[in-house]
Design a protein around this motif. Sequence first.
Motif, PDB file in Angstrom:
ATOM      1  N   LEU A   1      -3.467  -6.182  -4.983  1.00 45.01           N
ATOM      2  CA  LEU A   1      -3.529  -4.733  -4.782  1.00 45.01           C
ATOM      3  C   LEU A   1      -2.707  -3.972  -5.833  1.00 45.01           C
TER       4      LEU A   1
ATOM      5  N   ALA B   1       0.826  -1.213   0.000  1.00 45.72           N
ATOM      6  CA  ALA B   1       0.000   0.000   0.000  1.00 45.72           C
ATOM      7  C   ALA B   1       0.858   1.260   0.000  1.00 45.72           C
TER       8      ALA B   1
ATOM      9  N   LEU C   1       1.847   2.172  -3.580  1.00 46.37           N
ATOM     10  CA  LEU C   1       0.756   2.186  -4.549  1.00 46.37           C
ATOM     11  C   LEU C   1       0.756   3.437  -5.436  1.00 46.37           C
ATOM     12  N   LEU C   2       0.701   4.585  -4.777  1.00 45.92           N
ATOM     13  CA  LEU C   2       0.574   5.834  -5.516  1.00 45.92           C
ATOM     14  C   LEU C   2       1.821   6.156  -6.342  1.00 45.92           C
TER      15      LEU C   2
ATOM     16  N   LEU D   1      -4.864   3.337   4.645  1.00 52.16           N
ATOM     17  CA  LEU D   1      -3.914   4.036   3.784  1.00 52.16           C
ATOM     18  C   LEU D   1      -4.387   4.057   2.332  1.00 52.16           C
ATOM     19  N   THR D   2      -4.860   2.913   1.836  1.00 52.46           N
ATOM     20  CA  THR D   2      -5.300   2.839   0.451  1.00 52.46           C
ATOM     21  C   THR D   2      -6.492   3.757   0.207  1.00 52.46           C
TER      22      THR D   2
ATOM     23  N   ALA E   1      -5.080   7.281   0.035  1.00 55.06           N
ATOM     24  CA  ALA E   1      -4.229   7.616  -1.106  1.00 55.06           C
ATOM     25  C   ALA E   1      -4.989   7.562  -2.421  1.00 55.06           C
ATOM     26  N   ILE E   2      -5.720   6.465  -2.650  1.00 55.90           N
ATOM     27  CA  ILE E   2      -6.374   6.273  -3.944  1.00 55.90           C
ATOM     28  C   ILE E   2      -7.810   6.780  -3.915  1.00 55.90           C
TER      29      ILE E   2
END
Lengths: 269, 288
Positions: free
Chosen positions: A207, A115, A118-119, B246-247, B250-251
């Motif tokens: 993910l 995670a 991810l970005l 967190l995901t 962020a997304i």
Amino acid sequence: MKQNTKGKAFGITAYIVILMLPIYWLLNMSFKTTEETLGKMTFFPENFTFANYATIFSDPSWFMGYINSMTYVGMNMVITLVVALPAAYAFSRYKFVGDKHLFFWLLSNRMAPPAVFLLPFFQLYSSIGLFDTHVAVALAHCLFNVPLAVWILEGFISGVPKEYDEMAYIDGYSFPKFFLKIFIPMIRSGIGVAAFFAFMFSWVELLLARTLTSVDAQPIGAIMTRTVSASGIDWGVLAAAGCLTILPGVLVVWFVRNHVATGFALGRV
Amino acid sequence: MNKVADNRGWLLVLPVFLLVALSALIPLMTVVNYSVQDIFGPGSAYFVGTDWFTEVLHSERLQDSLIRQFLFSGAVLAIEIPLGIGIALMMPTGGKRASLVLILLAIPLLIPWNVVGTIWQIFARGDIGLFGSALTGLGIDYNYTRNTGDAWFTVLLMDVWHWTPLVALLCYSGLRAIPEAFYQAAEIDRASKWAIFRYIQLPKLQSVLVIAVLLRFMDSFMIYTEPFVLTGGGPGSSTTFLSQTLTTMAIGQFDIGRAAAFSLVYFLIVLAVSWVFFTAITHMDKQK
């Protein structure tokens, strides 16, 4: 003593049955029509049907998911082994400046929660035009697989006496020739185990794979979510798709069955 | 093993170094960069120093999910490690039956994580799942989508189902490394079963157990997909763990600065705990 063995056999059998029960339930459901699933509890499908599987195999937008997943998993395994083998050899045989720090830094990447990346991954791969390609997912998974592969292979390589290397050099082998012709065949079970772990992580991860793809390289896990529609969940197709994702894992574990136990100890027993 | 001092070793490590640098250093630096800026859009970012970190460390939402995360990882280790040892002790020692057990044990480890979630989503449902309807049939009021306790119970049960085989496989390989002579000596000494376990088997299991605890800690600490599919983090946010928080940030909300600061704090916690385990492993490798 005999009583004891019987007790153990009973215990392990009971555990395996419990372990397999949720998977059996999925398998059972994949051969039922959705009406039967929702209608009543049955331990065996009453109207045995392959319709759910037929739905998947007749629709490219379904089965391409499997091909996409296998493509990036395969790419990942190749990249991982090619870069990890020489590195593991170096860590096992040589002392060099910063070797211990480098080793821990590599491993620290295995500890990073996906995670977290991810970005930045999404932006990095978009900016270099790799978004929605198999290579992007394969490279992203390398971050976790390469450190683990180096660690596993280092364990196996350290188990090979250094005298083999020295003998080969005395016999006039160059390093690349020695490495490819003599060394790699000697540690093939270690390579099998490392490949198995690369497969294992890359195949089960979703993910990152989902975030880095949209259409062309979409993994099966992301496609499965479409069984949920306004009219409810298509349980039969969902179950069939799930069963098909278990199959490759079973095949792979069959091939490495004799090394599974030592492999899971990362070559360190 | 005696290693030769040779800096040409770097040549062999170079490919790994470049690959991991590309896919780890650049993203990590991006995260560090974001964590000290307030970003409104392309070209309008302001340096805010450590503001995000201060905010993240004081945010109740994050503290709550951090506590949940530690509770979850603690529970996972407390259940799976002893259970795994027990199963390894029961496993057949050789032959065809041993291979069969090994293969069956490894199957849950190779199922994609979202499918693990799906399997339990189905299995634990009150209407169509075997487990859920069995509990309901026994007169237990069980519903993992409504009741917090049931949701926790199901998520934990799923993780125990999913990962105990890994601990068992590790311990099994540790047990196989004990020479038969040790057991014969114990038999001559009329050692009790407990004594055999405590003084022969457990010390030999030490190194694999550290690996097991390390792997289980790391992976349970970054769990995302399985609870996301099973409970969606609910009911409420009772099963929302760190990665999901967190995901979403962020997304989902695109709250980049805060998410980046959170990421770094998160990573540092995992790194700190894992470093302790890693030091223990290398220390043991040396002792051998």
